[in-house]
Scaffold this motif. Sequence first.
Motif, PDB file in Angstrom:
ATOM      1  N   ASP A 128       1.047  -1.411   0.161  1.00 23.71           N
ATOM      2  CA  ASP A 128       0.253   0.253  -0.147  1.00 23.71           C
ATOM      3  C   ASP A 128       0.708   1.404  -0.067  1.00 23.71           C
ATOM      4  O   ASP A 128       0.004   2.612   0.287  1.00 23.71           O
ATOM      5  CB  ASP A 128      -0.723   0.379   0.898  1.00 23.71           C
ATOM      6  N   ALA A 182      -1.210  12.027   9.961  1.00 26.98           N
ATOM      7  CA  ALA A 182      -1.700  10.555   9.688  1.00 26.98           C
ATOM      8  C   ALA A 182      -0.027  10.125   9.667  1.00 26.98           C
ATOM      9  O   ALA A 182      -0.127   8.857   9.885  1.00 26.98           O
ATOM     10  CB  ALA A 182      -1.890  11.731   8.253  1.00 26.98           C
ATOM     11  N   LEU A 197       0.577   6.263   7.349  1.00 32.24           N
ATOM     12  CA  LEU A 197      -0.115   7.013   6.327  1.00 32.24           C
ATOM     13  C   LEU A 197       0.323   6.122   5.019  1.00 32.24           C
ATOM     14  O   LEU A 197       1.690   5.486   4.799  1.00 32.24           O
ATOM     15  CB  LEU A 197       0.234   8.270   6.420  1.00 32.24           C
ATOM     16  N   THR A 198      -0.448   5.661   4.602  1.00 28.02           N
ATOM     17  CA  THR A 198       0.030   4.944   3.542  1.00 28.02           C
ATOM     18  C   THR A 198      -0.465   6.140   1.635  1.00 28.02           C
ATOM     19  O   THR A 198      -1.904   6.692   2.028  1.00 28.02           O
ATOM     20  CB  THR A 198      -0.419   3.724   2.963  1.00 28.02           C
ATOM     21  N   LYS A 258      -2.175   5.245  -0.851  1.00 26.30           N
ATOM     22  CA  LYS A 258      -3.647   4.310  -1.408  1.00 26.30           C
ATOM     23  C   LYS A 258      -4.403   5.373  -0.232  1.00 26.30           C
ATOM     24  O   LYS A 258      -5.377   6.272  -0.963  1.00 26.30           O
ATOM     25  CB  LYS A 258      -3.437   3.119  -0.678  1.00 26.30           C
ATOM     26  N   THR A 259      -4.320   5.705   1.065  1.00 25.01           N
ATOM     27  CA  THR A 259      -4.998   6.349   2.152  1.00 25.01           C
ATOM     28  C   THR A 259      -4.995   7.727   1.908  1.00 25.01           C
ATOM     29  O   THR A 259      -6.027   8.492   1.399  1.00 25.01           O
ATOM     30  CB  THR A 259      -4.829   5.972   3.384  1.00 25.01           C
ATOM     31  N   ASN A 276      -7.232   8.723  -1.552  1.00 18.59           N
ATOM     32  CA  ASN A 276      -8.894   8.605  -0.470  1.00 18.59           C
ATOM     33  C   ASN A 276      -9.529   9.239  -0.468  1.00 18.59           C
ATOM     34  O   ASN A 276     -10.265   9.319   0.266  1.00 18.59           O
ATOM     35  CB  ASN A 276      -8.973   6.948  -0.368  1.00 18.59           C
ATOM     36  N   THR A 277      -8.396  10.291  -0.106  1.00 18.59           N
ATOM     37  CA  THR A 277      -8.606  11.403   0.592  1.00 18.59           C
ATOM     38  C   THR A 277      -9.222  12.795  -0.080  1.00 18.59           C
ATOM     39  O   THR A 277      -8.471  12.825  -0.579  1.00 18.59           O
ATOM     40  CB  THR A 277      -6.797  12.211   1.858  1.00 18.59           C
ATOM     41  N   THR A 305      -2.902  15.427  -1.538  1.00 19.03           N
ATOM     42  CA  THR A 305      -3.898  14.459  -2.061  1.00 19.03           C
ATOM     43  C   THR A 305      -4.385  13.895  -3.645  1.00 19.03           C
ATOM     44  O   THR A 305      -5.495  13.545  -3.988  1.00 19.03           O
ATOM     45  CB  THR A 305      -5.932  14.283  -1.638  1.00 19.03           C
TER      46      THR A 305
END
Length: 519
Positions: free
Chosen positions: A452, A475, A480-481, A483-484, A487-488, A500
């Motif tokens: 990720d 984060a 935090l990745t 991927k995350t 998706n933010t 982001t």
Amino acid sequence: MLTIFNKRAIVRLVFCAGTGSRFGSTYKRNHNYDYDLIVIGGGSGGLACAKEAIQHGAKVACLDYVTPTPLGTKWGIGGTCVNVGCIPKKLMHQAALLGEGLHEATAYGWDIPNKEQIKPDWNKLVESVQNHIKSVNWVTRVDLRDKHVEYVNGLGSFKDAHTVVATLKNKSEKILTADKIVIAVGGRPNYPDIPGAIEHGITSDDIFSLDRAPGKTLVVGAGYIGLECAGFLKGLGYDATVMVRSIVLRGFDQQMATIVSDAMVERGINFLHKCIPKSVEKQADGKLLVKWLNTEANTEHSDVYDTVLWAIGRKGLVEDLKLENAGVVFKGTKIEVSEAEGTNVSNIFAVGDVIYGKPELTPVAIHAGRLLARRLFGGSTQTMDYVDVATTVFSPLEYACVGLSEEDAIKKMGGEENIEVYHGFYKPTEFFIPQKSVRYCYLKAVAERSGDQKVLGLHYVGPVAGEVIQGFAVALKAGLTIKTLFNTVGIHPTTAEEFTRLNITKRSGLDPTPASCCS
């Protein structure tokens, strides 16, 4: 109102009786000593430790003394951050930004007559900054009194592992004993060993209370202190030159460091690379003749300045402590400590800028001081986590980061092929109307290449950098990745949202410059 006051007074007496605290501590006082804890140093880390210890029922004394600079500058309680560091630096940085904003305001429709004649009043600025600092000094003293921390305005040194000698202003001595002692004396700027350096130069300890306009200034040193000072001086209208011995912002991501210095050059700040000063001579007119050597070309140069500011690093204030009397081992001017801030002597600890190999940052000292007090007197086992500490360089175009630099990530992950760097330039919306340069507004996320893609470091150059990176620091600490991150949903239009929207990797070779603010 009288009843409420009396209840508070009763509660306060219970807190200070040594039988417990609002945290439920079962700490019992050791009556073999005058105090349970002596803190040597009244800066951020020492004060945080002292006040936290009080909350857990300990009897505490805090020693603080400021040795005047060679110029004669001295200040009140609160340490470097309050008096000659973070606080006055940020205020002068803000003053420079306000001046810049005045000139931009006309583009936004504000009618400012004779804007080219608007000049800062250095003495008024210094007075305003110093008035704020003095108010903080006063509040700090009152807070110590209210919390029943005994404040001793004296220079502390060890007589033995449990005994401290406080040398007061009148040269008399006060002897204090304690079960535990915390060293939190911080550091002070270095001076180079060259003719005229001490006699004619100043440091960051002097600049914020300088009783004259600095004029044409040579800042020797390209760490964050040097760049910040040169930045606000130029922003206030003074000619500023930075002398760089080796590299800019050592210890920071070097791509970002280059962007920061290039942005400063664009704003008219001069840089002398690969140069070291040789001497400073005062001329008949009061100006300073500085001679230096370009180590790359092996050529000598000179120029005349109104002010020379040394920003060549800092040393820990161990010299006056007489650590040998207590048996404390130190390395150079710093004290080596364990994971729990313990020295080699079981009852002596150290926090803040005086410890070896840790981030020299105010919030780090404060958090470490509080956690130490909780372990010593509150039964806690939590230790300070010095990894992934966010920080900001308040250069004209600010730089903030958290986590690893790209260089360190490559080392940690075993090679460039094991990391992925997402990067991009961006265009702050507020820069468009005044046609401010967006050339150096840049950010990147350094991540693992596999899975990720855990984020290892975040770096940002642009407006209000510290405010942007603070939330992302949480984060990153939480794992935090990429991927995350992707998706933010960002807040538009902000500069923070650019993290982001990162979608270009360095590996791809694609152009990271956006076509517009919304692309």
